[in-house]
Every structure is written in structure tokens, then in C-alpha cells.
Enzyme design. Structure first.
Site, PDB file in Angstrom:
ATOM      1  N   TYR A   9       0.847  -1.204   0.000  1.00  0.00           N
ATOM      2  CA  TYR A   9       0.000   0.000   0.000  1.00  0.00           C
ATOM      3  C   TYR A   9       0.886   1.259   0.000  1.00  0.00           C
ATOM      4  O   TYR A   9       0.706   2.158  -0.813  1.00  0.00           O
ATOM      5  CB  TYR A   9      -0.929   0.001   1.229  1.00  0.00           C
ATOM      6  CG  TYR A   9      -1.870   1.183   1.259  1.00  0.00           C
ATOM      7  CD1 TYR A   9      -1.474   2.390   1.822  1.00  0.00           C
ATOM      8  CD2 TYR A   9      -3.134   1.100   0.681  1.00  0.00           C
ATOM      9  CE1 TYR A   9      -2.326   3.492   1.825  1.00  0.00           C
ATOM     10  CE2 TYR A   9      -3.993   2.186   0.678  1.00  0.00           C
ATOM     11  CZ  TYR A   9      -3.572   3.384   1.256  1.00  0.00           C
ATOM     12  OH  TYR A   9      -4.414   4.470   1.233  1.00  0.00           O
ATOM     13  N   ASP A  10       1.869   1.269   0.898  1.00  0.00           N
ATOM     14  CA  ASP A  10       2.722   2.471   1.042  1.00  0.00           C
ATOM     15  C   ASP A  10       3.466   2.785  -0.258  1.00  0.00           C
ATOM     16  O   ASP A  10       3.577   3.949  -0.655  1.00  0.00           O
ATOM     17  CB  ASP A  10       3.729   2.264   2.178  1.00  0.00           C
ATOM     18  CG  ASP A  10       3.023   2.179   3.535  1.00  0.00           C
ATOM     19  OD1 ASP A  10       3.647   1.744   4.519  1.00  0.00           O
ATOM     20  OD2 ASP A  10       1.814   2.540   3.584  1.00  0.00           O
ATOM     21  N   SER A  64     -32.731  12.720  19.809  1.00  0.00           N
ATOM     22  CA  SER A  64     -31.973  12.006  20.840  1.00  0.00           C
ATOM     23  C   SER A  64     -32.772  10.748  21.167  1.00  0.00           C
ATOM     24  O   SER A  64     -33.729  10.415  20.467  1.00  0.00           O
ATOM     25  CB  SER A  64     -31.800  12.901  22.067  1.00  0.00           C
ATOM     26  OG  SER A  64     -33.073  13.263  22.543  1.00  0.00           O
ATOM     27  N   LEU A  65     -32.352  10.049  22.180  1.00  0.00           N
ATOM     28  CA  LEU A  65     -32.990   8.778  22.535  1.00  0.00           C
ATOM     29  C   LEU A  65     -33.484   8.865  23.974  1.00  0.00           C
ATOM     30  O   LEU A  65     -32.800   9.440  24.820  1.00  0.00           O
ATOM     31  CB  LEU A  65     -31.958   7.640  22.457  1.00  0.00           C
ATOM     32  CG  LEU A  65     -31.702   6.997  21.112  1.00  0.00           C
ATOM     33  CD1 LEU A  65     -30.484   6.088  21.201  1.00  0.00           C
ATOM     34  CD2 LEU A  65     -32.911   6.212  20.660  1.00  0.00           C
ATOM     35  N   ASP A 119     -33.986   7.076  27.544  1.00  0.00           N
ATOM     36  CA  ASP A 119     -33.124   6.077  28.216  1.00  0.00           C
ATOM     37  C   ASP A 119     -33.962   5.196  29.135  1.00  0.00           C
ATOM     38  O   ASP A 119     -34.941   5.661  29.714  1.00  0.00           O
ATOM     39  CB  ASP A 119     -32.065   6.786  29.092  1.00  0.00           C
ATOM     40  CG  ASP A 119     -31.042   7.546  28.260  1.00  0.00           C
ATOM     41  OD1 ASP A 119     -30.440   8.496  28.786  1.00  0.00           O
ATOM     42  OD2 ASP A 119     -30.883   7.198  27.079  1.00  0.00           O
ATOM     43  N   GLU A 146     -28.938  -2.533  18.566  1.00  0.00           N
ATOM     44  CA  GLU A 146     -27.638  -2.036  18.085  1.00  0.00           C
ATOM     45  C   GLU A 146     -26.795  -1.629  19.285  1.00  0.00           C
ATOM     46  O   GLU A 146     -27.351  -1.106  20.264  1.00  0.00           O
ATOM     47  CB  GLU A 146     -27.829  -0.815  17.170  1.00  0.00           C
ATOM     48  CG  GLU A 146     -28.657  -1.084  15.934  1.00  0.00           C
ATOM     49  CD  GLU A 146     -29.027   0.192  15.193  1.00  0.00           C
ATOM     50  OE1 GLU A 146     -28.451   1.273  15.484  1.00  0.00           O
ATOM     51  OE2 GLU A 146     -29.915   0.116  14.319  1.00  0.00           O
ATOM     52  N   LYS A 200     -24.773   0.766  21.475  1.00  0.00           N
ATOM     53  CA  LYS A 200     -24.834   2.230  21.555  1.00  0.00           C
ATOM     54  C   LYS A 200     -23.397   2.751  21.642  1.00  0.00           C
ATOM     55  O   LYS A 200     -22.785   2.760  22.694  1.00  0.00           O
ATOM     56  CB  LYS A 200     -25.649   2.687  22.752  1.00  0.00           C
ATOM     57  CG  LYS A 200     -25.929   4.188  22.728  1.00  0.00           C
ATOM     58  CD  LYS A 200     -26.956   4.611  23.771  1.00  0.00           C
ATOM     59  CE  LYS A 200     -27.288   6.092  23.684  1.00  0.00           C
ATOM     60  NZ  LYS A 200     -26.117   6.982  23.826  1.00  0.00           N
ATOM     61  N   GLU A 209     -22.082   7.600  14.368  1.00  0.00           N
ATOM     62  CA  GLU A 209     -21.154   8.025  15.414  1.00  0.00           C
ATOM     63  C   GLU A 209     -19.737   8.044  14.873  1.00  0.00           C
ATOM     64  O   GLU A 209     -19.324   7.148  14.144  1.00  0.00           O
ATOM     65  CB  GLU A 209     -21.178   7.049  16.606  1.00  0.00           C
ATOM     66  CG  GLU A 209     -22.463   6.968  17.385  1.00  0.00           C
ATOM     67  CD  GLU A 209     -22.799   8.199  18.201  1.00  0.00           C
ATOM     68  OE1 GLU A 209     -23.857   8.789  17.929  1.00  0.00           O
ATOM     69  OE2 GLU A 209     -22.014   8.570  19.085  1.00  0.00           O
TER      70      GLU A 209
HETATM   71  N1  LIG Z   1     -24.964   5.957  19.654  1.00  0.00           N
HETATM   72  C1  LIG Z   1     -25.505   5.041  18.860  1.00  0.00           C
HETATM   73  O1  LIG Z   1     -24.913   3.984  18.615  1.00  0.00           O
HETATM   74  C2  LIG Z   1     -26.862   5.291  18.238  1.00  0.00           C
HETATM   75  C3  LIG Z   1     -27.507   4.293  17.468  1.00  0.00           C
HETATM   76  N2  LIG Z   1     -26.947   3.057  17.279  1.00  0.00           N
HETATM   77  N3  LIG Z   1     -28.711   4.551  16.914  1.00  0.00           N
HETATM   78  C4  LIG Z   1     -29.284   5.763  17.081  1.00  0.00           C
HETATM   79  O2  LIG Z   1     -30.490   5.964  16.490  1.00  0.00           O
HETATM   80  C5  LIG Z   1     -30.991   7.307  16.376  1.00  0.00           C
HETATM   81  C6  LIG Z   1     -32.059   7.306  15.302  1.00  0.00           C
HETATM   82  C7  LIG Z   1     -33.216   8.062  15.827  1.00  0.00           C
HETATM   83  C8  LIG Z   1     -32.956   8.412  17.260  1.00  0.00           C
HETATM   84  C9  LIG Z   1     -31.631   7.788  17.659  1.00  0.00           C
HETATM   85  N4  LIG Z   1     -28.727   6.760  17.802  1.00  0.00           N
HETATM   86  C10 LIG Z   1     -27.513   6.539  18.393  1.00  0.00           C
HETATM   87  O3  LIG Z   1     -26.964   7.550  19.117  1.00  0.00           O
HETATM   88  C11 LIG Z   1     -27.739   8.754  19.237  1.00  0.00           C
HETATM   89  C12 LIG Z   1     -27.002   9.968  18.780  1.00  0.00           C
HETATM   90  C13 LIG Z   1     -27.532  11.121  19.591  1.00  0.00           C
HETATM   91  C14 LIG Z   1     -28.348  10.532  20.703  1.00  0.00           C
HETATM   92  C15 LIG Z   1     -28.074   9.058  20.676  1.00  0.00           C
HETATM   93  O4  LIG Z   1     -26.899   8.816  21.429  1.00  0.00           O
END
Ligand SMILES: NC(=O)c1c(N)nc(OC2CCCC2)nc1O[C@@H]1CCC[C@@H]1O
Length: 327
Positions: free
Chosen positions: A38-39, A84-85, A87, A114, A116, A171
């Protein structure tokens, strides 16, 4: 200096080959050639592009080294907000989430789990298959334009295999090993160390000098499409597979669960595996898989009703390589 057709072809060949090798190494984690090969090809391309700069394309593999120093970050407006999500912290709260979902849908949906990823949330915009903008999430509506810095992140494709318009989100994170090495180097240089990989990733992405960003070994996991554009996907699982086919780096630990009990066993499984992962996670994201069902559930002011994050307690911090018990 004018280039012969042979030289023009050689430059194009090297740009395509090195992009392919880079994708295999940084996105698929499956190297196609050894580093020496590669290099050598990379050096040949650098020399040819230096002699014939008219053929250095903006998506050439040599464009990853950074070098732009910005006076500041422009604002980036998110047409489609980054949510956001909500919790949850216990099994009971997770099951209550499932009950609310079932009450609205009238049936128990499939979920996709998934990891996080504990990084910095980013949005990538492509026009005709080319990366035109990268932005931090910010407050979900207004972020910072970090396009020049993101271009130095090797796992981010500068060009897609199809000339489509697309916005993807995910991310940007710093692998644990890169974090430890960076902190050790900063310690030796008498600089302040970063508290955790997430702060290190954020600090590295918010550098005005993209050469510094380029030196920080950042990586990405993409997980959602802001607009589905021309893609024909009907579930989150399909979206993840399709993002992978488009050349984005997708976390492999996604899993479709057929009941909330199965979601719980996935969560328990990764609670134990967490410390072995080469990147930090702060929980498991649980999403209703079918997009039609997601649309029925909709959003609250700040988060989707069709997803939640089961949060793990903070992992005991590993601050330097000496702290690791390698036995
Ligand atoms: N941090 C993560 O791995 C992650 C993920 N695997 N999937 C989502 O789906 C979104 C889609 C709609 C709302 C959340 N969000 C993630 O992180 C978000 C970014 C900002 C707030 C959460 O941490």
C-alpha cells in the site's frame, strides 16, 4: 507539465486501487494488500499528483491528510433534526417501553438491537455520490460544519458507488487502543489527557487544524438514513445492510429480536462482552424494526417513541496502558 495518456491512466488506476484498498482496510477491516505494498503505491501516487496537480482529484486517497486550518466552524443547519434517545436503566423500564409500543401498535413488533457507540454523533451529506457536508449533531437542529475534518477520517467514503443524494447519520469514535496511545503520548508531552474516548473523539473532530484530526485514528459506525432518497428499504435491519453496501462502516453487532425477552438476553450478553470490545459503548439501542410501525409510533418533542436506549452503568475507566491487566 503535460502528462502522457499513460501517466493519466496510471494516476487514475492508483487512485482507484488505493481507494479500494483503503475501503477494505478501514471500512471492512479486511486488508487486501500488506502495508508495504500500500505504502509503495501511495508514494507513487503522491509523486505523480505532485508532478501533475491537474489530475489530483478532491476524492483522491491523498486528500485524507488534512492541512486546512479554519478560522472557526460554520453553523450547519439540520433540515431533518437529529433526535436524541429516551433512556431506560432497568429490565422493568425496558419491558414498560415494550408495553407502550404494543399498546399503540396492537401487536408485538420485531426489534433491532444495536450497540450504543459512545462517540460523537455526526451527519454526512452526499450529492451525486460525493461527500459535500459533514456536521456535528449540535442540539439536533444546529451543529458545526466539520467537513474538512471528517474527510481525514479514513472510514468515511469521499465518494459512493452510486451518484445518489443521501444523508446518513452515525457516530464518530476513537478506538480504545488509539485513546490509550494518545493519552500516553500527551502524558509524555506534559499535555492534559482526555477523560474518555468520547471526549477525545469530540476534541479531535473539533480541531480547526485538520492535520491534527488526521493524526487521531478516528473511525465511524453509521446507523441511519436521514432521508431514504432513492433507497427502497422498509426496515432498520435492511437500512443497516444497505448502508454497508454503499461503503459505510456498519457495526456488525446488530441483531433482529422477535420479542422483548430476546432483546433482554441480547442486552445481558453484551453487558458481559462490553469490556472486550475495541471501542466504548454506553448501552444498547432498541428500535422497532419496521419503518411503517415506526411511523405509527412517531416522535415526542425530542426522541422517537419507537426506540429507546438501555444504558449500562459507566465502565470502570482504563486510563493508561499500565492499568491494563494483560494476563
Ligand atoms: N450511539 C448510537 O450507537 C446510536 C444508534 N446506534 N442509533 C441511534 O439511532 C438514532 C435514530 C433516531 C434516534 C436515535 N442513535 C444513536 O446515538 C444517538 C445519537 C444522539 C443521541 C443518541 O446517542
Amino acid at each position: 507539465m503535460e502528462a502522457t495518456q499513460e501517466i493519466i491512466d496510471r494516476i487514475a488506476y492508483l487512485q482507484a486501487e488505493l481507494t479500494k484498498y483503503g475501503m477494505a482496510y478501514y471500512v471492512k477491516d479486511q486488508p487486501l494488500v500488506d502495508d508495504a505494498t500500500y505504502d509503495a503505491l501511495y508514494r507513487e501516487l503522491e509523486e505523480l499528483e505532485a508532478s501533475y496537480p491537474q489530475y489530483q482529484t478532491e476524492d483522491s486517497p491523498t486528500a485524507r491528510v488534512g492541512g486546512i486550518i479554519l478560522p472557526g466552524f460554520e453553523k450547519a443547519i439540520h433540515e431533518i433534526p437529529l433526535y436524541s434517545l429516551s433512556d431506560v436503566f432497568t429490565k422493568e423500564e425496558l419491558f414498560a417501553f415494550d408495553q407502550r409500543v404494543q399498546k399503540t401498535l396492537g401487536y408485538e413488533p420485531k426489534y433491532v438491537c444495536e450497540l450504543k457507540i459512545d462517540g460523537l454523533s455526526i451527519s454526512l451529506t452526499y450529492e451525486a455520490g460525493r461527500l459535500v457536508r459533514a456536521a456535528t449533531r449540535g442540539d439536533g437542529t444546529v451543529g458545526e460544519n466539520i467537513t474538512e475534518n471528517i474527510k481525514t477520517v479514513q472510514s468515511v467514503p469521499l465518494r459512493l458507488p452510486q451518484e445518489i443524494d443521501l444523508e446518513v447519520r452515525g457516530e464518530c469514535y476513537m478506538p480504545k487502543a488509539s485513546f490509550l496511545a494518545l493519552n500516553q503520548k500527551r502524558e509524555e508531552e506534559g499535555l492534559e489527557t482526555f477523560a474518555n474516548p468520547r471526549n477525545a473523539a469530540a476534541g479531535s473532530l473539533r480541531q480547526l487544524d485538520s492535520k491534527i484530526t488526521a493524526s487521531r485514528n478516528l473511525s465511524t459506525f453509521l446507523y441511519t438514513l436521514a432521508d431514504f432518497g432513492p433507497l427502497q428499504v422498509t426496515t432498520q435491519e435492511e437500512a443497516l445492510v444497505h448502508l454497508g453496501e454503499l461503503g459505510f462502516r456498519i457495526n456488525p453487532e446488530h441483531h433482529v429480536c422477535h420479542s422483548i425477552e430476546e432483546v433482554w438476553s441480547f442486552i445481558e450478553d453484551f453487558h458481559d462482552k462490553r469490556s472486550e470490545l475495541p471501542y466504548e459503548i454506553d448501552g444498547i439501542v432498541v428500535k422497532v424494526n419496521e419503518f411503517a410501525a415506526q411511523n405509527s409510533l412517531g416522535f415526542t418533542v425530542k426522541a422517537p417513541r419507537w426506540a429507546t436506549a438501555y444504558k449500562f452503568p459507566p465502565e470502570e475507566a482504563v486510563t493508561t496502558i499500565e492499568d491494563i491487566d494483560w494476563t
